[in-house]
Design a protein around this motif. Structure first.
Motif, PDB file in Angstrom:
ATOM      1  N   LYS A  52      44.034  10.548  -3.583  1.00 14.53           N
ATOM      2  CA  LYS A  52      43.121   9.424  -3.372  1.00 14.53           C
ATOM      3  C   LYS A  52      41.767   9.894  -2.842  1.00 14.53           C
ATOM      4  O   LYS A  52      40.709   9.424  -3.272  1.00 14.53           O
ATOM      5  N   ALA A  53      41.817  10.803  -1.893  1.00 11.56           N
ATOM      6  CA  ALA A  53      40.590  11.245  -1.240  1.00 11.56           C
ATOM      7  C   ALA A  53      39.648  11.949  -2.205  1.00 11.56           C
ATOM      8  O   ALA A  53      38.426  11.754  -2.155  1.00 11.56           O
ATOM      9  N   ILE A  54      40.201  12.757  -3.098  1.00 10.21           N
ATOM     10  CA  ILE A  54      39.362  13.469  -4.074  1.00 10.21           C
ATOM     11  C   ILE A  54      38.586  12.482  -4.937  1.00 10.21           C
ATOM     12  O   ILE A  54      37.369  12.613  -5.108  1.00 10.21           O
ATOM     13  N   VAL A  55      39.275  11.494  -5.451  1.00 12.89           N
ATOM     14  CA  VAL A  55      38.622  10.497  -6.310  1.00 12.89           C
ATOM     15  C   VAL A  55      37.607   9.692  -5.512  1.00 12.89           C
ATOM     16  O   VAL A  55      36.466   9.473  -5.953  1.00 12.89           O
ATOM     17  N   GLY A  56      38.004   9.250  -4.320  1.00 10.50           N
ATOM     18  CA  GLY A  56      37.112   8.428  -3.506  1.00 10.50           C
ATOM     19  C   GLY A  56      35.854   9.145  -3.083  1.00 10.50           C
ATOM     20  O   GLY A  56      34.750   8.580  -3.128  1.00 10.50           O
ATOM     21  N   VAL A  57      35.983  10.404  -2.697  1.00  7.89           N
ATOM     22  CA  VAL A  57      34.822  11.181  -2.270  1.00  7.89           C
ATOM     23  C   VAL A  57      33.897  11.469  -3.453  1.00  7.89           C
ATOM     24  O   VAL A  57      32.668  11.318  -3.355  1.00  7.89           O
ATOM     25  N   ALA A  58      34.460  11.884  -4.582  1.00  4.21           N
ATOM     26  CA  ALA A  58      33.633  12.205  -5.749  1.00  4.21           C
ATOM     27  C   ALA A  58      32.851  10.996  -6.234  1.00  4.21           C
ATOM     28  O   ALA A  58      31.653  11.095  -6.550  1.00  4.21           O
ATOM     29  N   ARG A  59      33.504   9.848  -6.301  1.00  2.00           N
ATOM     30  CA  ARG A  59      32.813   8.637  -6.744  1.00  2.00           C
ATOM     31  C   ARG A  59      31.703   8.249  -5.775  1.00  2.00           C
ATOM     32  O   ARG A  59      30.609   7.843  -6.183  1.00  2.00           O
ATOM     33  N   ALA A  60      31.977   8.364  -4.480  1.00  2.00           N
ATOM     34  CA  ALA A  60      30.993   7.964  -3.474  1.00  2.00           C
ATOM     35  C   ALA A  60      29.814   8.924  -3.416  1.00  2.00           C
ATOM     36  O   ALA A  60      28.671   8.511  -3.207  1.00  2.00           O
ATOM     37  N   ALA A  61      30.075  10.204  -3.607  1.00  2.00           N
ATOM     38  CA  ALA A  61      29.020  11.206  -3.486  1.00  2.00           C
ATOM     39  C   ALA A  61      28.133  11.279  -4.727  1.00  2.00           C
ATOM     40  O   ALA A  61      26.918  11.484  -4.619  1.00  2.00           O
ATOM     41  N   PHE A  62      28.737  11.103  -5.912  1.00  2.00           N
ATOM     42  CA  PHE A  62      28.011  11.428  -7.137  1.00  2.00           C
ATOM     43  C   PHE A  62      27.785  10.248  -8.080  1.00  2.00           C
ATOM     44  O   PHE A  62      27.126  10.401  -9.107  1.00  2.00           O
ATOM     45  N   GLY A  63      28.315   9.068  -7.752  1.00  4.85           N
ATOM     46  CA  GLY A  63      28.001   7.888  -8.537  1.00  4.85           C
ATOM     47  C   GLY A  63      26.508   7.614  -8.501  1.00  4.85           C
ATOM     48  O   GLY A  63      25.883   7.716  -7.442  1.00  4.85           O
TER      49      GLY A  63
ATOM     50  N   GLY B 199      27.865   0.225  10.040  1.00  2.30           N
ATOM     51  CA  GLY B 199      28.100  -1.190   9.785  1.00  2.30           C
ATOM     52  C   GLY B 199      29.151  -1.507   8.751  1.00  2.30           C
ATOM     53  O   GLY B 199      29.719  -2.598   8.744  1.00  2.30           O
ATOM     54  N   VAL B 200      29.434  -0.551   7.837  1.00  2.69           N
ATOM     55  CA  VAL B 200      30.360  -0.807   6.736  1.00  2.69           C
ATOM     56  C   VAL B 200      31.381   0.330   6.700  1.00  2.69           C
ATOM     57  O   VAL B 200      31.025   1.480   6.404  1.00  2.69           O
ATOM     58  N   LEU B 201      32.635   0.003   6.981  1.00  2.00           N
ATOM     59  CA  LEU B 201      33.660   1.033   7.101  1.00  2.00           C
ATOM     60  C   LEU B 201      34.789   0.810   6.100  1.00  2.00           C
ATOM     61  O   LEU B 201      35.179  -0.321   5.824  1.00  2.00           O
ATOM     62  N   TYR B 202      35.314   1.923   5.576  1.00  2.00           N
ATOM     63  CA  TYR B 202      36.409   1.875   4.607  1.00  2.00           C
ATOM     64  C   TYR B 202      37.482   2.891   4.995  1.00  2.00           C
ATOM     65  O   TYR B 202      37.153   4.010   5.405  1.00  2.00           O
ATOM     66  N   ALA B 203      38.720   2.515   4.806  1.00  2.00           N
ATOM     67  CA  ALA B 203      39.828   3.438   5.037  1.00  2.00           C
ATOM     68  C   ALA B 203      40.671   3.564   3.775  1.00  2.00           C
ATOM     69  O   ALA B 203      41.072   2.557   3.184  1.00  2.00           O
ATOM     70  N   ASN B 204      40.897   4.795   3.353  1.00  2.00           N
ATOM     71  CA  ASN B 204      41.795   5.114   2.227  1.00  2.00           C
ATOM     72  C   ASN B 204      41.403   4.374   0.945  1.00  2.00           C
ATOM     73  O   ASN B 204      42.263   3.869   0.222  1.00  2.00           O
ATOM     74  N   ARG B 205      40.132   4.360   0.657  1.00  2.00           N
ATOM     75  CA  ARG B 205      39.618   3.590  -0.482  1.00  2.00           C
ATOM     76  C   ARG B 205      39.328   4.514  -1.661  1.00  2.00           C
ATOM     77  O   ARG B 205      38.272   5.128  -1.738  1.00  2.00           O
ATOM     78  N   GLU B 206      40.257   4.583  -2.567  1.00  2.08           N
ATOM     79  CA  GLU B 206      40.128   5.448  -3.731  1.00  2.08           C
ATOM     80  C   GLU B 206      38.993   4.998  -4.649  1.00  2.08           C
ATOM     81  O   GLU B 206      38.360   5.820  -5.326  1.00  2.08           O
ATOM     82  N   LYS B 207      38.721   3.688  -4.687  1.00  2.00           N
ATOM     83  CA  LYS B 207      37.639   3.174  -5.536  1.00  2.00           C
ATOM     84  C   LYS B 207      36.330   3.875  -5.221  1.00  2.00           C
ATOM     85  O   LYS B 207      35.534   4.156  -6.104  1.00  2.00           O
ATOM     86  N   SER B 208      36.092   4.105  -3.954  1.00  2.00           N
ATOM     87  CA  SER B 208      34.934   4.846  -3.471  1.00  2.00           C
ATOM     88  C   SER B 208      35.021   4.935  -1.961  1.00  2.00           C
ATOM     89  O   SER B 208      35.264   3.931  -1.288  1.00  2.00           O
ATOM     90  N   ALA B 209      34.813   6.130  -1.442  1.00  2.00           N
ATOM     91  CA  ALA B 209      34.980   6.352  -0.004  1.00  2.00           C
ATOM     92  C   ALA B 209      33.964   5.597   0.837  1.00  2.00           C
ATOM     93  O   ALA B 209      34.282   5.141   1.943  1.00  2.00           O
ATOM     94  N   THR B 210      32.717   5.456   0.336  1.00  2.00           N
ATOM     95  CA  THR B 210      31.668   4.838   1.162  1.00  2.00           C
ATOM     96  C   THR B 210      30.792   3.838   0.423  1.00  2.00           C
ATOM     97  O   THR B 210      29.934   3.204   1.044  1.00  2.00           O
ATOM     98  N   THR B 211      30.957   3.693  -0.887  1.00  2.00           N
ATOM     99  CA  THR B 211      30.083   2.796  -1.655  1.00  2.00           C
ATOM    100  C   THR B 211      30.878   1.628  -2.242  1.00  2.00           C
ATOM    101  O   THR B 211      32.095   1.597  -2.178  1.00  2.00           O
ATOM    102  N   GLY B 212      30.148   0.665  -2.829  1.00  2.00           N
ATOM    103  CA  GLY B 212      30.799  -0.399  -3.576  1.00  2.00           C
ATOM    104  C   GLY B 212      31.160  -1.632  -2.776  1.00  2.00           C
ATOM    105  O   GLY B 212      32.160  -2.287  -3.054  1.00  2.00           O
TER     106      GLY B 212
END
Length: 415
Positions: free
Chosen positions: A198-209, A362-375
């Motif tokens: 999950k973390a790999i997908v979430g980090v990659a999407r958040a960093a490079f989307g 202000g915006v926090l996410y836990a274990n979010r495969e969709k995107s770690a920090t965006t969306g």
């Protein structure tokens, strides 16, 4: 009505976005969908609050008192290039639906999207003069709006330096509301108890989307030392499969950066990263295509106070930081001027609870495969910046956003 019109034109608008600011198909459609959500959600909030007219307590038997929220007047809306439909729609709708008029100054990189938005408002029945468009450079047009005595409020999305400058200049003549979202240096913590897949997908999407050109993009990966080597190998393998190319093509994940200035900044950053740290992946441009195409880049071993660990780059560059104790990870995440978004991957409830309690964002996410920090989704995840990421303390797409465009008036009637 505007939401319905925009829904019918969704694919046309998304195609325009891809041509104008380089978003891939998925990101472009999501941009328009978010704009539609803003229109519908703010209309719902306005109706739910009954126009912000509230009966208050009764002081005397012969009196009735009311609190009424009233518009300020004219709002200058200064919008960014990265969400030229969504963010622009959200800011304009916030001002219009609360009874203000708007002077819109879109990014000079994406003026056509703003023109199309005004056409939709006009078709929906917004009266002449309620929303007005002016294009041009931010340093000229934006500054004129900010310092104008005829502007009653300003709403801005962009960099910290510009946002703070707007805030200071706007209030030199008289006090006026300044609503800003000013970027982030967002971290994702990956614990040794994380679900690595999950973390790999979430980090990659958040960093490079969208090539990292989001204020919510993950630009710092804070990872436990025990899993770092395995995680980085697998993350690099995943990122290597992401296609860098023409955003018109359906299998493209990473399109071009917005302009030559961003392209040149990427090249300068790569030179610095090569000297001051170790590039694990990327660090190059795609020269076989006509445009500003750069590869996603992962950098390790930067000094702890390096500028790439502190300042927003707005590029597809992810800095890696190793930690041992979870308290250190929290401290590293908080040790920046910004406080917009943050994410964590951990199956340890105590770690997740500590993250929510202690992270200064202000915006926090836990274990979010969709995107770690965006969306962030309108109506579900208010998009609000702490520290230098915002001024108002209230988030777009949240229940309290419209109140920022209103001022309170107390009314008492003697019966």
């Amino acid at each position: 009505k505007a939401a319905n019109i925009m829904s019918k034109k969704k694919y046309e608008l998304a195609a325009l976005l891809t041509y104008e600011n380089g978003k891939n198909r998925y990101e472009a459609i999501a941009d328009v969908d978010e704009a539609i959500d803003f229109l519908r959600y703010y209309a719902y909030i306005m109706e739910e609050n009954e126009g912000y007219i509230k009966k208050m307590n009764q002081c005397y038997p012969d009196e009735e008192s009311y609190s009424v929220l009233r518009p300020y007047g004219i709002f200058a809306v200064i919008s960014p290039f990265n969400f030229p439909i969504a963010i622009t729609t959200g800011m304009c709708t916030g001002a219009l639906i609360t009874g203000n008029t708007v002077v819109l100054k879109p990014s000079s990189d994406t003026p056509i999207s703003a023109i199309k938005l005004l056409e939709i408002f006009e078709e929906a029945g917004v009266i002449d003069g309620a929303i007005n468009l002016i294009t041009g450079s931010g340093s000229v047009i934006g500054d004129a709006l900010v310092t104008s005595k005829d502007i009653d409020g300003i709403v801005f999305t962009g960099s910290r330096d510009v946002g703070i400058n707007i805030y200071n200049k706007a209030n030199q003549i008289r006090p006026k509301p300044v609503i800003t979202e000013m970027g982030g240096k967002n971290a994702c913590i990956v614990s040794k108890d994380a679900d690595i897949d999950k973390a790999i997908v979430g980090v990659a999407r958040a960093a490079f989307g969208y090539s990292g050109q989001k204020c919510s993009a993950c630009s710092r990966l804070i990872i436990h030392k025990d899993i770092k080597d395995e995680f980085m190998d697998r993350l690099i393998n995943f990122v290597d499969k992401l296609k860098v190319g023409n955003p018109i093509e359906k299998d493209t994940f990473i399109g071009p950066v917005i302009n030559n200035k961003a392209y040149e900044k990427y090249n300068r950053c790569i030179d610095i990263a090569s000297k001051d740290g170790k590039i694990l992946y990327g660090g190059k441009v795609r020269e076989d295509l006509n445009g500003y195409y750069v590869y996603p880049t992962i950098v390790d071993k930067l000094p702890k106070d390096h500028e790439f660990l502190k300042e927003e780059l707005f590029l597809p560059i992810l800095a890696v930081i190793q930690y041992d104790r979870f308290e250190d990870a929290i401290n590293i995440a908080n040790d920046v001027d910004y406080g917009l978004t943050a994410g964590i991957f951990s199956n340890n409830k105590l770690e997740v609870d500590k993250f929510f309690d202690e992270i200064q964002a202000g915006v926090l996410y836990a274990n979010r495969e969709k995107s770690a920090t965006t969306g962030a989704m309108v109506g579900a995840q208010p998009f609000v910046g702490w520290k230098y990421s915002g001024i108002s303390g209230k988030g777009t797409g949240g229940r309290y956003y419209l109140e920022l465009f209103l001022r309170e008036q107390s009314r008492t009637i003697n019966k």
